[in-house]
Write a protein that holds these residues in place. Structure first.
Motif, PDB file in Angstrom:
ATOM      1  N   THR A 134       0.544  -1.027  -0.252  1.00 28.24           N
ATOM      2  CA  THR A 134       0.585  -0.233   0.173  1.00 28.24           C
ATOM      3  C   THR A 134       0.952   1.298  -0.109  1.00 28.24           C
ATOM      4  OG1 THR A 134      -0.394   0.066   2.660  1.00 28.24           O
ATOM      5  CG2 THR A 134      -1.557  -1.461   1.647  1.00 28.24           C
ATOM      6  N   ASP A 135       1.841   1.389   0.085  1.00 26.86           N
ATOM      7  CA  ASP A 135       2.952   2.379  -0.253  1.00 26.86           C
ATOM      8  C   ASP A 135       3.036   2.864  -0.932  1.00 26.86           C
ATOM      9  OD1 ASP A 135       5.368   4.010   1.086  1.00 26.86           O
ATOM     10  OD2 ASP A 135       6.290   3.096  -0.879  1.00 26.86           O
ATOM     11  N   LEU A 136       2.866   3.844  -1.604  1.00 28.81           N
ATOM     12  CA  LEU A 136       3.111   4.409  -2.701  1.00 28.81           C
ATOM     13  C   LEU A 136       4.312   3.512  -4.083  1.00 28.81           C
ATOM     14  CD1 LEU A 136       1.771   5.296  -5.194  1.00 28.81           C
ATOM     15  CD2 LEU A 136       2.814   7.294  -5.336  1.00 28.81           C
ATOM     16  N   LEU A 186      -1.583  10.384 -10.954  1.00 31.46           N
ATOM     17  CA  LEU A 186      -1.181   8.850 -11.019  1.00 31.46           C
ATOM     18  C   LEU A 186      -1.277   8.346  -8.917  1.00 31.46           C
ATOM     19  CD1 LEU A 186       2.360   9.221 -12.826  1.00 31.46           C
ATOM     20  CD2 LEU A 186       0.024   8.017 -13.390  1.00 31.46           C
ATOM     21  N   LEU A 187      -1.212  10.030  -8.466  1.00 27.58           N
ATOM     22  CA  LEU A 187      -1.372   9.861  -6.684  1.00 27.58           C
ATOM     23  C   LEU A 187      -2.640   9.608  -6.815  1.00 27.58           C
ATOM     24  CD1 LEU A 187       0.278  10.100  -4.094  1.00 27.58           C
ATOM     25  CD2 LEU A 187       0.214  11.999  -4.333  1.00 27.58           C
ATOM     26  N   THR A 188      -3.512   9.955  -7.079  1.00 27.29           N
ATOM     27  CA  THR A 188      -4.926  10.151  -6.825  1.00 27.29           C
ATOM     28  C   THR A 188      -5.266   9.015  -7.189  1.00 27.29           C
ATOM     29  OG1 THR A 188      -5.009  13.041  -7.487  1.00 27.29           O
ATOM     30  CG2 THR A 188      -7.196  11.864  -7.672  1.00 27.29           C
ATOM     31  N   ARG A 191      -4.292   6.287  -4.570  1.00 20.60           N
ATOM     32  CA  ARG A 191      -5.139   6.425  -3.564  1.00 20.60           C
ATOM     33  C   ARG A 191      -6.921   5.471  -3.168  1.00 20.60           C
ATOM     34  NH1 ARG A 191      -5.767  11.321   0.377  1.00 20.60           N
ATOM     35  NH2 ARG A 191      -8.087  10.979   1.386  1.00 20.60           N
ATOM     36  N   LEU A 194      -6.864   2.123  -3.649  1.00 21.89           N
ATOM     37  CA  LEU A 194      -6.094   1.127  -2.827  1.00 21.89           C
ATOM     38  C   LEU A 194      -6.991   1.582  -1.749  1.00 21.89           C
ATOM     39  CD1 LEU A 194      -1.947   1.635  -3.158  1.00 21.89           C
ATOM     40  CD2 LEU A 194      -3.149  -0.467  -2.952  1.00 21.89           C
ATOM     41  N   ARG A 195      -7.967   2.736  -1.886  1.00 22.30           N
ATOM     42  CA  ARG A 195      -8.631   2.588  -0.759  1.00 22.30           C
ATOM     43  C   ARG A 195      -9.235   1.411  -0.328  1.00 22.30           C
ATOM     44  NH1 ARG A 195     -11.087   6.731   2.350  1.00 22.30           N
ATOM     45  NH2 ARG A 195      -8.628   8.014   2.572  1.00 22.30           N
ATOM     46  N   GLU A 196     -10.069   1.029  -1.319  1.00 27.97           N
ATOM     47  CA  GLU A 196     -10.659  -0.473  -1.596  1.00 27.97           C
ATOM     48  C   GLU A 196     -10.239  -1.158  -0.267  1.00 27.97           C
ATOM     49  OE1 GLU A 196     -14.162   0.725  -2.001  1.00 27.97           O
ATOM     50  OE2 GLU A 196     -13.714   2.298  -2.466  1.00 27.97           O
ATOM     51  N   PHE A 198      -8.144  -1.536   1.226  1.00 30.17           N
ATOM     52  CA  PHE A 198      -7.662  -1.023   2.732  1.00 30.17           C
ATOM     53  C   PHE A 198      -8.957  -1.346   3.648  1.00 30.17           C
ATOM     54  CE2 PHE A 198      -4.742   2.096   1.980  1.00 30.17           C
ATOM     55  CZ  PHE A 198      -4.055   1.851   2.452  1.00 30.17           C
ATOM     56  N   GLU A 224       2.725   8.839   4.199  1.00 26.24           N
ATOM     57  CA  GLU A 224       1.872   8.660   3.861  1.00 26.24           C
ATOM     58  C   GLU A 224      -0.013   8.583   3.879  1.00 26.24           C
ATOM     59  OE1 GLU A 224       2.366   5.869   0.440  1.00 26.24           O
ATOM     60  OE2 GLU A 224       4.126   7.196  -0.395  1.00 26.24           O
ATOM     61  N   ASN A 226      -0.721   4.848   4.925  1.00 26.31           N
ATOM     62  CA  ASN A 226      -0.827   3.406   4.693  1.00 26.31           C
ATOM     63  C   ASN A 226      -0.223   2.696   5.891  1.00 26.31           C
ATOM     64  OD1 ASN A 226       1.635   4.501   3.992  1.00 26.31           O
ATOM     65  ND2 ASN A 226       2.363   1.910   3.524  1.00 26.31           N
TER      66      ASN A 226
ATOM     67  N   SER B 198      -0.759  14.524   4.888  1.00 25.32           N
ATOM     68  CA  SER B 198      -0.189  12.582   4.585  1.00 25.32           C
ATOM     69  C   SER B 198      -0.240  13.258   3.393  1.00 25.32           C
ATOM     70  CB  SER B 198      -1.617  11.904   3.759  1.00 25.32           C
ATOM     71  OG  SER B 198      -1.254  11.001   2.697  1.00 25.32           O
ATOM     72  N   ARG B 199       1.617  12.858   2.321  1.00 29.83           N
ATOM     73  CA  ARG B 199       2.106  12.758   1.689  1.00 29.83           C
ATOM     74  C   ARG B 199       3.007  11.777   0.853  1.00 29.83           C
ATOM     75  NH1 ARG B 199       5.116  17.813   4.021  1.00 29.83           N
ATOM     76  NH2 ARG B 199       3.216  17.683   5.066  1.00 29.83           N
ATOM     77  N   ALA B 211      -1.456  11.361  -0.094  1.00 31.60           N
ATOM     78  CA  ALA B 211      -1.884  10.044  -0.438  1.00 31.60           C
ATOM     79  C   ALA B 211      -2.432   8.852   0.245  1.00 31.60           C
ATOM     80  CB  ALA B 211       0.057   9.353   0.391  1.00 31.60           C
TER      81      ALA B 211
END
Lengths: 475, 223
Positions: A134-136, A186-188, A191, A194-196, A198, A224, A226, B198-199, B211
């Motif tokens: 889960t870390d980007l 890409l980050l969005t 997020r 991965l929210r689902e 989590f 993050e 995460n 968060s970042r 993030a």
């Protein structure tokens, strides 16, 4: 993971010729060195804190058995469970056992180098459980089937165009015409995806930056968030940590926290520092029902009491690789180990054997920058030298290298012969150099140098000859 | 021999001890009991007003937004202001914290307030911090029904109320306060130190906010 450190030479050559990688590696210097320098300069006590941190770790290692016992008792008292793992295989089995008992289908993971060392993901997959990083950076490399190339920036070897390609390849449920040209988009996307994951996970696995003996607390440090979502949402939280992560008290942790983020990312403090003690309490509306800690040895006890003991002070900040000219040139994957850079060059032979990791201590110019930025003042070059000696003693380096070292040692022990011979060679090369305009593009036995750059020709006389001359004149 | 005993035996063999030496035991026990304080940077060693100013400056440096209000009675209006300024709907989620519950929410009749844990679909949450640390602009939050931990991480906007009187200079002073509250060697399930929103810098080492945790962190200092 499969260690490919013996192929360091081939790996490095490949890395030097990889244009994408070379472009991405520019971000290591841009992203870390200046920021660290600013953060360190803004804290006048930083040097003293390094001494304080070193003293705390040294004290802890000398009393490691006692602090481990105290820590275990505190975890148990707070309703958690400690599992002891002698080897990577033991750790894998313990983690799989906990996941199976929980009926887990998916497992979210916070960033953990110990998990990489142990190879948790592949083992869970073999047994039908899906691990989700889960870390980007970890998520990106998991999509690519790669391993981290840096201990705190796992995807530092990639450019954003590569990430875009991976997201388009894997996130096929999203509109193909969407714009992913910016890092922010890409980050969005990551997020949202991965929210689902989590929310659906049955078990969350994190590492630990510290384990506190005084309170039975495990601590994770992230930017993050995460790691926190990994440990508060599922029913079961598993912490995996190696035994040297033990720290006596919260005060001791506070000292080292002041070193960690500054050395790593140049932040005064990472965004999230989370202190976790046991599972959900009676009046808690959220948090995990079960809290497990897997304590891993996997070779650490064999380092204690040896010339490699000081390596166990390492807090995994990454400063040594961020400042290493060899790392800058070839990146982390060339090291072929879980742990790259100077700390990896010491740790890989320690944990996997000098026969597998012996190439890495040779991948150093001994410039000493790693030691000078290490928050724990670990003498990394000295320990790499120890490994070179062991490699030589065990006849692990190639015959030509051994013959060369033997010949040099023969001469070095006979100063008169040494000076006569070096004087002769210096004059000879100097004369050839003078004819060729001061530099040499080819030299016998020095192809490794001259293939990539010219060798400046010597002046004709050795330093010692000139020194002796100068002394005579001034006398 | 169990894995536990084998590891401890190897540690002891490597250290050349058997684990029963009274001196060693006394040293380790004393350290855990006394928790000696190391080096405290001068940065946070200020009078209360200086610590509040430092906290605010350090928090803003890491992209938190900060407002100061005179008393708890002003918090509902400060929250409504923030939501308006960000074009957010007038609603949020909070826990059962009695300090939050006692605030005059009637003064903001448009605010829609829900309580309890987050299921991952809340836009805004409000928490009450247990303390704050000036040297790095760090908030400290504590798990439990009053301020559920999920509220710290799942919503897009996290609004944190902190008593100005609970701001201390350094981490060590914060831990001393926690020991007084909980007793020696005892901790709540979770303590979260939060220093900014968060970042991530994982894409080309460029720092981007939002993030996995909140994209924005808004701090309301009371008193």
């Amino acid at each position: 993971m499969q260690i490919t450190s013996p192929q360091f030479r081939q790996n490095a050559t490949k890395a030097l010729n990889d244009g994408q990688l070379q472009k991405a590696l520019g971000n290591v210097q841009k992203g870390f060195i200046g920021k660290r320098a600013l953060a360190v300069a803004a804290l006048p006590e930083f040097e003293q804190l390094r001494d304080s941190g070193r003293a705390i770790k040294t004290h802890t290692l000398k009393h490691l058995d006692l602090y481990l016992e105290a820590y275990e008792a505190k975890v148990t008292a707070s309703g958690g469970q400690v599992h002891w793992a002698e080897t990577a295989q033991d750790a894998r089995e313990i983690i799989l056992g906990i996941c199976k008992a929980a009926g887990a289908r998916t497992v979210t993971k916070g960033k953990s180098m110990i998990s990489e060392e142990v190879g948790v993901n592949a083992y869970l997959e073999e047994h039908g459980i899906t691990p989700v990083e889960t870390d980007l950076g970890e998520y990106i490399i998991q999509l690519r089937g790669e391993t981290p190339s840096h201990i705190i920036a796992p995807a530092v070897h990639l450019n954003k165009e590569q990430v875009e390609q991976d997201f388009r390849r894997v996130h096929t449920h999203l509109a193909p015409e969407r714009n992913l040209s910016e890092a922010q988009t890409l980050l969005t996307e990551a997020r949202a995806v991965l929210r689902e994951r989590f929310l659906a996970a049955d078990v969350g696995i994190t590492g630990a930056n510290f384990l506190v003996a005084e309170t039975g607390t495990s601590i994770i440090v992230t930017n993050e968030g995460n790691g926190d979502l990994t440990q508060i949402l599922p029913r079961v939280h598993i912490v995996i940590a190696s035994i040297e992560k033990i720290t006596p008290t919260l005060e001791d942790v506070s000292q080292i926290l002041r070193l960690l983020a500054r050395s790593a990312t140049g932040q005064d403090m990472s965004v999230y520092t989370t202190f976790s003690t046991g599972p959900r309490r009676a009046d808690d509306p959220d948090g995990p029902d079960q809290y497990h800690v897997v304590l891993l040895d996997n070779g650490r006890t064999a380092m204690l009491g040896t010339e490699f003991e000081e390596m166990l002070r390492c807090i995994r900040c990454g400063a040594c690789m961020n400042h290493c000219p060899v790392y800058h040139a070839v990146g982390g994957h060339a090291y072929g180990s879980v742990y790259p850079g100077p700390m990896g060059a010491v740790l890989t032979p320690s944990l996997w054997g000098v026969d597998k990791g012996g190439q890495l201590p040779n991948a150093s110019t001994f410039c000493g920058r790693c030691e000078s930025v290490c928050p724990m003042k670990i003498p990394l070059p000295k320990m790499m030298r120890h490994w070179r000696e062991r490699e030589f003693e065990r006849h692990l380096n190639p015959p030509a290298q051994r013959w060369g070292l033997g010949a040099w040692a023969f001469l070095a022990r006979r100063p008169k012969l040494y000076h006569a011979l070096t004087g002769l060679v210096a004059r000879l090369i100097g004369r050839i150099g003078a004819v060729r305009g001061g530099s040499l593009g080819w030299l016998p036995l020095a192809g490794g140098w001259t293939r990539h750059r010219d060798l400046p020709a010597p002046e004709g006389r050795t330093f010692l000859e000139m020194w002796a001359d100068k002394q005579r004149k001034s006398a | 021999m169990s894995a536990r005993d084998a590891i401890l035996a190897r540690v002891r063999r490597s250290l050349g001890v058997d684990g029963t030496e009274p001196d060693r035991r006394a040293t380790a026990e004393a350290r855990m009991h006394d928790a000696p304080i190391g080096l405290i940077p001068a940065r946070g060693q200020l009078d209360p007003a200086g610590q509040r100013a430092l906290f605010r400056a350090m928090a803003e440096k890491v992209s938190s937004s900060v407002v100061a209000v005179a008393s708890g009675a002003d918090v509902p209006a400060a929250i409504a202001d923030y939501l308006r300024s960000k074009n957010l709907p007038p609603s949020f989620r909070r826990g059962d914290d009695p300090r939050l519950a006692a605030m005059p929410w009637d003064s903001q009749p448009n605010l829609e307030i829900s309580t309890g844990i987050s299921d991952g679909h809340d836009l805004v949450s409000v928490s009450h911090a247990v303390g704050a640390i000036a040297e790095t602009g760090t908030l400290a939050l504590q798990s439990g029904g009053d301020n559920p931990t999920t509220l710290n991480f799942l919503p897009d906007h996290h609004i944190v109320v902190v008593d100005a009187g609970a701001i201390v200079g350094d981490y060590e002073t914060f831990w001393a306060g926690m020991r007084q509250r909980f007793g020696k060697g005892v901790m709540p399930r979770t303590v979260n130190f939060v220093t900014g929103p968060s970042r991530s810098g994982d894409i080309e080492q460029t720092i981007l906010l939002g993030a996995h945790g909140p994209r924005a962190l808004h701090i309301i200092m009371v008193g």
